[in-house]
Design a protein around this motif. Structure first.
Motif, PDB file in Angstrom:
ATOM      1  N   ARG A  47      38.614  51.982  50.822  1.00  0.00           N
ATOM      2  CA  ARG A  47      39.877  51.604  50.664  1.00  0.00           C
ATOM      3  C   ARG A  47      40.917  52.540  50.340  1.00  0.00           C
ATOM      4  NH1 ARG A  47      38.902  47.786  45.451  1.00  0.00           N
ATOM      5  NH2 ARG A  47      40.972  47.679  45.363  1.00  0.00           N
ATOM      6  N   TYR A  80      42.728  31.778  32.380  1.00  0.00           N
ATOM      7  CA  TYR A  80      41.419  32.163  32.628  1.00  0.00           C
ATOM      8  C   TYR A  80      40.926  31.314  33.699  1.00  0.00           C
ATOM      9  CZ  TYR A  80      40.767  34.785  28.031  1.00  0.00           C
ATOM     10  OH  TYR A  80      40.986  35.717  27.028  1.00  0.00           O
ATOM     11  N   PRO A 135      37.841  36.804  37.926  1.00  0.00           N
ATOM     12  CA  PRO A 135      37.638  36.521  36.462  1.00  0.00           C
ATOM     13  C   PRO A 135      38.371  37.522  35.467  1.00  0.00           C
ATOM     14  CG  PRO A 135      35.523  36.829  37.320  1.00  0.00           C
ATOM     15  CD  PRO A 135      36.472  37.025  38.482  1.00  0.00           C
ATOM     16  N   VAL A 190      40.692  39.167  33.188  1.00  0.00           N
ATOM     17  CA  VAL A 190      41.953  39.067  32.969  1.00  0.00           C
ATOM     18  C   VAL A 190      42.418  40.051  31.659  1.00  0.00           C
ATOM     19  CG1 VAL A 190      43.735  37.400  31.838  1.00  0.00           C
ATOM     20  CG2 VAL A 190      41.846  36.489  33.521  1.00  0.00           C
ATOM     21  N   TYR A 191      43.547  40.815  31.647  1.00  0.00           N
ATOM     22  CA  TYR A 191      43.917  41.570  30.617  1.00  0.00           C
ATOM     23  C   TYR A 191      45.417  41.198  30.285  1.00  0.00           C
ATOM     24  CZ  TYR A 191      46.156  44.742  33.921  1.00  0.00           C
ATOM     25  OH  TYR A 191      47.107  45.319  34.766  1.00  0.00           O
ATOM     26  N   ARG A 248      45.789  47.274  25.073  1.00  0.00           N
ATOM     27  CA  ARG A 248      45.140  46.204  26.037  1.00  0.00           C
ATOM     28  C   ARG A 248      44.353  45.636  25.401  1.00  0.00           C
ATOM     29  NH1 ARG A 248      43.166  47.192  32.110  1.00  0.00           N
ATOM     30  NH2 ARG A 248      41.600  45.606  32.052  1.00  0.00           N
ATOM     31  N   TYR A 249      44.222  44.067  25.667  1.00  0.00           N
ATOM     32  CA  TYR A 249      43.279  43.280  25.374  1.00  0.00           C
ATOM     33  C   TYR A 249      42.401  42.460  26.709  1.00  0.00           C
ATOM     34  CZ  TYR A 249      44.284  42.217  20.334  1.00  0.00           C
ATOM     35  OH  TYR A 249      44.349  42.353  19.053  1.00  0.00           O
ATOM     36  N   ASN A 250      41.327  42.412  26.529  1.00  0.00           N
ATOM     37  CA  ASN A 250      40.634  41.890  27.839  1.00  0.00           C
ATOM     38  C   ASN A 250      39.922  40.748  27.534  1.00  0.00           C
ATOM     39  OD1 ASN A 250      40.681  44.233  29.265  1.00  0.00           O
ATOM     40  ND2 ASN A 250      39.131  45.192  28.356  1.00  0.00           N
ATOM     41  N   ARG A 251      39.948  39.731  28.737  1.00  0.00           N
ATOM     42  CA  ARG A 251      39.175  38.466  28.415  1.00  0.00           C
ATOM     43  C   ARG A 251      37.628  38.931  28.151  1.00  0.00           C
ATOM     44  NH1 ARG A 251      38.299  34.360  33.448  1.00  0.00           N
ATOM     45  NH2 ARG A 251      37.226  32.715  32.047  1.00  0.00           N
ATOM     46  N   LEU A 303      34.149  38.870  29.083  1.00  0.00           N
ATOM     47  CA  LEU A 303      33.379  38.237  30.178  1.00  0.00           C
ATOM     48  C   LEU A 303      31.815  38.429  30.080  1.00  0.00           C
ATOM     49  CD1 LEU A 303      35.725  39.346  33.358  1.00  0.00           C
ATOM     50  CD2 LEU A 303      35.224  37.141  32.357  1.00  0.00           C
ATOM     51  N   GLN A 352      32.815  51.628  49.346  1.00  0.00           N
ATOM     52  CA  GLN A 352      33.878  50.695  49.190  1.00  0.00           C
ATOM     53  C   GLN A 352      35.261  51.059  48.890  1.00  0.00           C
ATOM     54  OE1 GLN A 352      33.177  47.110  47.031  1.00  0.00           O
ATOM     55  NE2 GLN A 352      33.908  45.898  48.596  1.00  0.00           N
ATOM     56  N   THR A 357      41.907  42.157  39.453  1.00  0.00           N
ATOM     57  CA  THR A 357      41.891  41.837  38.222  1.00  0.00           C
ATOM     58  C   THR A 357      43.413  41.012  38.031  1.00  0.00           C
ATOM     59  OG1 THR A 357      41.906  42.556  36.010  1.00  0.00           O
ATOM     60  CG2 THR A 357      43.364  43.872  37.650  1.00  0.00           C
ATOM     61  N   PHE A 371      29.009  51.348  46.145  1.00  0.00           N
ATOM     62  CA  PHE A 371      30.228  51.314  45.426  1.00  0.00           C
ATOM     63  C   PHE A 371      31.231  52.354  45.792  1.00  0.00           C
ATOM     64  CE2 PHE A 371      32.691  53.031  42.072  1.00  0.00           C
ATOM     65  CZ  PHE A 371      33.366  52.195  41.255  1.00  0.00           C
ATOM     66  N   ASP A 388      39.611  32.068  37.301  1.00  0.00           N
ATOM     67  CA  ASP A 388      38.151  31.891  37.692  1.00  0.00           C
ATOM     68  C   ASP A 388      38.184  31.113  39.117  1.00  0.00           C
ATOM     69  OD1 ASP A 388      36.773  32.781  35.615  1.00  0.00           O
ATOM     70  OD2 ASP A 388      36.708  30.695  34.528  1.00  0.00           O
ATOM     71  N   PHE A 414      47.832  38.666  40.027  1.00  0.00           N
ATOM     72  CA  PHE A 414      46.664  39.285  40.472  1.00  0.00           C
ATOM     73  C   PHE A 414      46.774  40.448  41.268  1.00  0.00           C
ATOM     74  CE2 PHE A 414      45.571  34.834  40.640  1.00  0.00           C
ATOM     75  CZ  PHE A 414      44.434  34.686  39.723  1.00  0.00           C
ATOM     76  N   ARG A 453      36.693  46.857  41.304  1.00  0.00           N
ATOM     77  CA  ARG A 453      36.212  45.464  41.232  1.00  0.00           C
ATOM     78  C   ARG A 453      37.068  45.011  42.577  1.00  0.00           C
ATOM     79  NH1 ARG A 453      35.111  42.957  36.225  1.00  0.00           N
ATOM     80  NH2 ARG A 453      35.743  44.327  34.434  1.00  0.00           N
TER      81      ARG A 453
END
Lengths: 147, 147, 147, 147
Positions: free
Chosen positions: C41, D105, D114, D116-117, C142-145, C147, C37, D79, C34, D109, D69, D75
């Motif tokens: 970047r 969504y 995947p 999403v916020y 903030r709202y998140n999907r 998962l 990477q 995102t 982690f 995918d 995106f 990640r």
């Protein structure tokens, strides 16, 4: 629709509404003794205890509110706490809650205690749509002693 | 540091602290009559009105809290509202506020009214660091009648 | 204290800080891959990917921040997202976080993308004491999907 | 109702909706050049820039969403930020916004990104009623650089 003080003969309809209200807040299955005690206090007309108002149309209770005056150290006249507010699901959208809040404002003015406040869950979106119109979000949040 | 009930001879130090507290909340220049009235109520030992506790060390008041018991319709024994809480700036970091809150918990237990709550500004970060440890954020926010 | 771009030789100290940061947010035990990477970047100097800044004093890294420019549909020039911000525990109170945020502002200005934003937990009280001074709470959450 | 990618011939209806959306957020009177630029970007099919989806029924656009995106340091796949979401007032209550979010969504995918916020005003009660069902409030709030 009329807003008026709770009366003895309202007991069955009042209990049905107040039970729905508690179920909404995840407090189902309250015993009859709970309702007995609350109703007795509301009807007793004790100025230092809770008062009840209901919205009625054609003999049907559409909503209720319960409020109490309590001391406030910065305001000699005290303050008015609107604790419970509920509209029957099939009476929503008719201004019941707004009329009940405004009736508490009027009662508070009549008592010489015009400051009125209430608490609501941050996620009570339907309620807050109304509260932002008839009230003002204070920026204060509530903490409880863990019991 | 001792937590004890407010006493008549605390008046000058109490007023200095309570005035600082109100200035912190943007209420400067309160008249002496305001403090007279509040202090008289706190000292009167009226069970239905406000009570005061102070934190003292070596004759110096380090902090204060004021609380009141008021009716609650769901709790026959009522509830305890901790309205004011203040620590002198130069006494911060010594656990004064925590000791005052815990003393209110003890007083509430002794009165048979263990439920205690308070309100704080969402942005009172220093306070909330403590409140999240001694209390629990309820998710409820306060609305006021616009006056 | 100097604020400067992250450099290859910072890797060991950077990883220690960034690991602490993730532990603080309940993400312990991230694998070395982690950090490999992420560091690669950050060092790559790709204008469309993340950039890193560190605060250094006497050869010691005191804090870090990572930011990225991304498109914004209402702002042709895009926006700058400050994703990570961390100060070593024993370097707190020295203005490290403020200096890092201000350095991101400067970098954003230099890129012609002056809008900068970041997200923080509602209960990050220590952070918000600073953020209310150098930034402005937007009222957006903030709202998140899921998962 | 069909959810589909935005197309060149949608321009007039798209602009009417997107203008309403900006008026709702107190940004009235945006110039045509603003819409030209945004539409050109949405139609360009640039994977690193914004994408547009619309809800259509019988040739009428009922709603829109725009997403992008962007890199995320934790990640590697990045995102997905859902920036704009709007339903025409007379198409509310038909599940348009939910269908648009779910289509994002699906697109996320398909892109292998995947996560999403989105961000919303704390007081966007109508939106949050939906967002609490299709998403999860993260507890994170947004700060902006003051400009």
């Amino acid at each position: 629709m009329e807003i008026r003080a709770l009366r003895s003969e309202d007991r069955p309809q009042w209990q049905a509404l107040y039970d729905d209200y508690h179920r909404f807040y995840d407090r189902p299955d309250l015993p009859d003794a709970f309702f007995d005690q609350a109703f007795t206090r509301l009807i007793a007309d004790d100025p230092s205890d809770f008062h009840g108002l209901v919205a009625e149309a054609d003999g049907i209770l559409l909503g209720l509110t319960h409020y109490v005056f309590h001391p406030h150290l910065w305001r000699p006249e005290g303050t008015c706490y609107l604790q419970d507010l509920y509209t029957a699901p099939d009476a929503r959208g008719r201004g019941v809650a707004r009329a009940l809040i405004e009736a508490v404002y009027t009662a508070a003015d009549r008592s010489g205690t015009p400051a009125v406040y209430w608490l609501t869950q941050e996620t009570n979106y339907a309620g807050r749509m109304l509260y932002d119109r008839v009230g003002r979000q204070s920026g204060f949040i509530r903490y409880n002693r863990p019991l």
